[in-house]
Design a protein around this motif. Structure first.
Motif, mmCIF file in Angstrom:
data_model
loop_
_atom_site.group_PDB
_atom_site.id
_atom_site.type_symbol
_atom_site.label_atom_id
_atom_site.label_comp_id
_atom_site.label_asym_id
_atom_site.label_seq_id
_atom_site.Cartn_x
_atom_site.Cartn_y
_atom_site.Cartn_z
ATOM 1 N N PRO A 276 8.417 19.178 13.286
ATOM 2 C CA PRO A 276 8.844 17.958 14.655
ATOM 3 C C PRO A 276 8.224 18.527 16.194
ATOM 4 O O PRO A 276 8.499 17.912 16.493
ATOM 5 N N ALA A 277 8.371 20.294 16.025
ATOM 6 C CA ALA A 277 7.768 20.411 18.024
ATOM 7 C C ALA A 277 7.541 22.039 17.539
ATOM 8 O O ALA A 277 7.718 22.897 16.359
ATOM 9 N N ASP A 278 7.210 22.049 18.668
ATOM 10 C CA ASP A 278 6.561 23.714 19.126
ATOM 11 C C ASP A 278 8.022 24.194 19.593
ATOM 12 O O ASP A 278 8.869 23.472 19.619
ATOM 13 N N PHE A 279 7.783 25.687 19.309
ATOM 14 C CA PHE A 279 9.371 26.376 19.438
ATOM 15 C C PHE A 279 10.282 26.193 19.072
ATOM 16 O O PHE A 279 11.777 26.306 19.936
ATOM 17 N N THR A 280 10.341 25.950 17.318
ATOM 18 C CA THR A 280 11.275 25.413 16.885
ATOM 19 C C THR A 280 11.778 26.703 16.068
ATOM 20 O O THR A 280 10.689 26.677 15.408
ATOM 21 N N PRO A 281 13.341 27.062 15.607
ATOM 22 C CA PRO A 281 13.095 28.114 14.652
ATOM 23 C C PRO A 281 12.860 28.162 12.878
ATOM 24 O O PRO A 281 12.132 28.617 12.344
ATOM 25 N N VAL A 282 12.721 27.054 12.881
ATOM 26 C CA VAL A 282 12.320 26.416 11.432
ATOM 27 C C VAL A 282 10.950 26.473 11.156
ATOM 28 O O VAL A 282 10.657 27.325 9.917
ATOM 29 N N CYS A 283 10.157 25.487 11.853
ATOM 30 C CA CYS A 283 9.130 25.883 11.618
ATOM 31 C C CYS A 283 8.124 26.984 11.699
ATOM 32 O O CYS A 283 7.412 27.524 11.415
ATOM 33 N N SER A 284 8.823 27.736 12.607
ATOM 34 C CA SER A 284 8.417 28.875 13.354
ATOM 35 C C SER A 284 7.898 29.699 11.867
ATOM 36 O O SER A 284 7.620 30.575 11.003
ATOM 37 N N THR A 285 9.283 29.840 11.034
ATOM 38 C CA THR A 285 9.517 30.674 10.079
ATOM 39 C C THR A 285 8.386 29.873 8.469
ATOM 40 O O THR A 285 8.271 30.002 7.571
ATOM 41 N N GLU A 286 8.499 28.787 8.692
ATOM 42 C CA GLU A 286 7.021 27.732 7.766
ATOM 43 C C GLU A 286 5.843 28.345 8.338
ATOM 44 O O GLU A 286 5.597 28.816 6.706
ATOM 45 N N LEU A 287 5.872 28.046 9.292
ATOM 46 C CA LEU A 287 4.343 28.450 9.655
ATOM 47 C C LEU A 287 4.500 30.407 9.299
ATOM 48 O O LEU A 287 2.655 30.745 8.625
ATOM 49 N N SER B 259 1.303 19.447 15.151
ATOM 50 C CA SER B 259 2.690 19.132 16.044
ATOM 51 C C SER B 259 1.979 18.258 16.578
ATOM 52 O O SER B 259 1.197 18.257 16.693
ATOM 53 N N ILE B 260 2.975 17.703 17.027
ATOM 54 C CA ILE B 260 3.055 16.768 18.117
ATOM 55 C C ILE B 260 2.973 17.428 19.859
ATOM 56 O O ILE B 260 2.687 16.440 20.710
ATOM 57 N N ASP B 261 2.643 18.461 19.983
ATOM 58 C CA ASP B 261 2.801 19.524 21.670
ATOM 59 C C ASP B 261 1.138 19.322 21.456
ATOM 60 O O ASP B 261 0.002 19.289 20.686
ATOM 61 N N PRO B 262 1.168 19.663 22.637
ATOM 62 C CA PRO B 262 -0.681 20.511 22.860
ATOM 63 C C PRO B 262 -0.919 21.465 22.756
ATOM 64 O O PRO B 262 0.089 22.309 22.271
ATOM 65 N N LEU B 263 -2.077 21.816 23.098
ATOM 66 C CA LEU B 263 -3.290 22.240 22.640
ATOM 67 C C LEU B 263 -2.553 23.999 23.547
ATOM 68 O O LEU B 263 -2.388 25.301 22.403
ATOM 69 N N ASP B 264 -2.063 24.268 24.897
ATOM 70 C CA ASP B 264 -1.487 25.284 24.697
ATOM 71 C C ASP B 264 -0.548 25.937 24.663
ATOM 72 O O ASP B 264 -0.282 26.758 24.547
ATOM 73 N N THR B 265 0.625 25.048 24.408
ATOM 74 C CA THR B 265 1.585 25.970 23.784
ATOM 75 C C THR B 265 1.581 25.852 22.031
ATOM 76 O O THR B 265 2.633 26.684 21.747
ATOM 77 N N HIS B 266 0.868 25.136 21.501
ATOM 78 C CA HIS B 266 0.328 25.998 19.919
ATOM 79 C C HIS B 266 0.043 27.851 20.585
ATOM 80 O O HIS B 266 0.323 27.973 19.506
ATOM 81 N N VAL B 267 -0.522 26.988 21.331
ATOM 82 C CA VAL B 267 -1.316 28.672 21.490
ATOM 83 C C VAL B 267 -0.133 29.773 21.959
ATOM 84 O O VAL B 267 -0.102 31.166 20.932
ATOM 85 N N GLU B 268 0.590 29.367 22.750
ATOM 86 C CA GLU B 268 1.675 30.141 22.927
ATOM 87 C C GLU B 268 2.553 30.585 21.583
ATOM 88 O O GLU B 268 3.059 31.236 21.375
#
Length: 221
Positions: A36-47, A68-77
């Motif tokens: 759904p988006a970066d910096f989300t708790p469930v997604c972080s566990t899955e990745l 994820s639908i967010d931009p590249l710079d936030t993916h890196v963070e």
């Protein structure tokens, strides 16, 4: 995307550099899964869990692509956060995350809730997962709501089933199957082929209907 659709080639901007999908995939199986988006708790566990199981995917000739639908710079963070949170990830994060801020890929794969307005500023993806075979066909689709995290063991089990049934052709895997457990011989399988592959090493279940359609064997590799 529907089962057995061919995935057309596409360009991807990712945390591992830009690529064309076909070049990246080569002759491997692919697991492409969205968040759904970066910096989300469930997604972080899955990745994190899929990263930890990278060796299991690799030995099955499977490459992973996250989305994820967010931009590249936030993916890196976000990757830095995931590696810090999941302490058993060692070294470099092992797979790319596609940046899709225009939602172009999300729309193409049908990763959005039904009826959702396709607004690049607001649309969120569901937890969609696609297993794609080396011939670039969609072989399995899992769709979860944003509230429910995926099970990595189930993803691996599905890959094992797809690869086994592709190889043997005349079998299917039953409910709760895991590698080594009995597989089911298809009712329309050629009898000569059954004998060639399994001899008499299979079991026929006697049923009140007297129809012979449940035949199982563990004589496979």
């Amino acid at each position: 995307m529907r089962l057995n659709d061919i995935v057309e080639n596409f360009d991807a901007v990712t945390t591992k550099g830009n690529f064309k999908f076909y070049d990246f995939a080569g002759d491997s199986w692919i697991v492409l899964f969205s968040h759904p988006a970066d910096f989300t708790p469930v997604c972080s566990t899955e990745l994190g869990r899929i990263a930890v199981h990278q060796s299991e995917f690799k030995k099955r000739n499977v490459k992973i692509i996250a989305h994820s639908i967010d931009p590249l710079d936030t993916h890196v963070e976000w990757v830095n956060d995931i590696c810090n949170y999941c302490q058993d990830i060692c070294g470099e994060f092992p797979f790319p995350i596609i940046a899709d801020p225009t939602r172009e890929l999300a729309v193409k794969f049908g990763m959005l809730n039904s009826g959702q307005n396709i607004d690049p500023e607001t649309a969120k993806t569901v937890r969609a997962l696609f297993i794609i075979s080396p011939d670039k066909r969609v072989r399995l689709i899992q769709i979860y709501p944003a509230s429910t995290g995926r099970n990595v063991d189930e993803i691996l089990r599905c890959i094992d089933s797809l690869q086994l049934t592709d190889r043997l052709k005349i079998v299917a895997t039953p409910a709760n199957w895991v590698p080594g457990a009995p597989v089911m011989i298809l009712p329309d399988a050629d009898e000569k082929k059954i004998k060639e592959m399994f001899g008499n090493d299979y079991e026929v279940t006697k049923l009140p209907s007297k129809r012979v359609y449940i035949r199982t064997t563990t004589n496979y590799k």
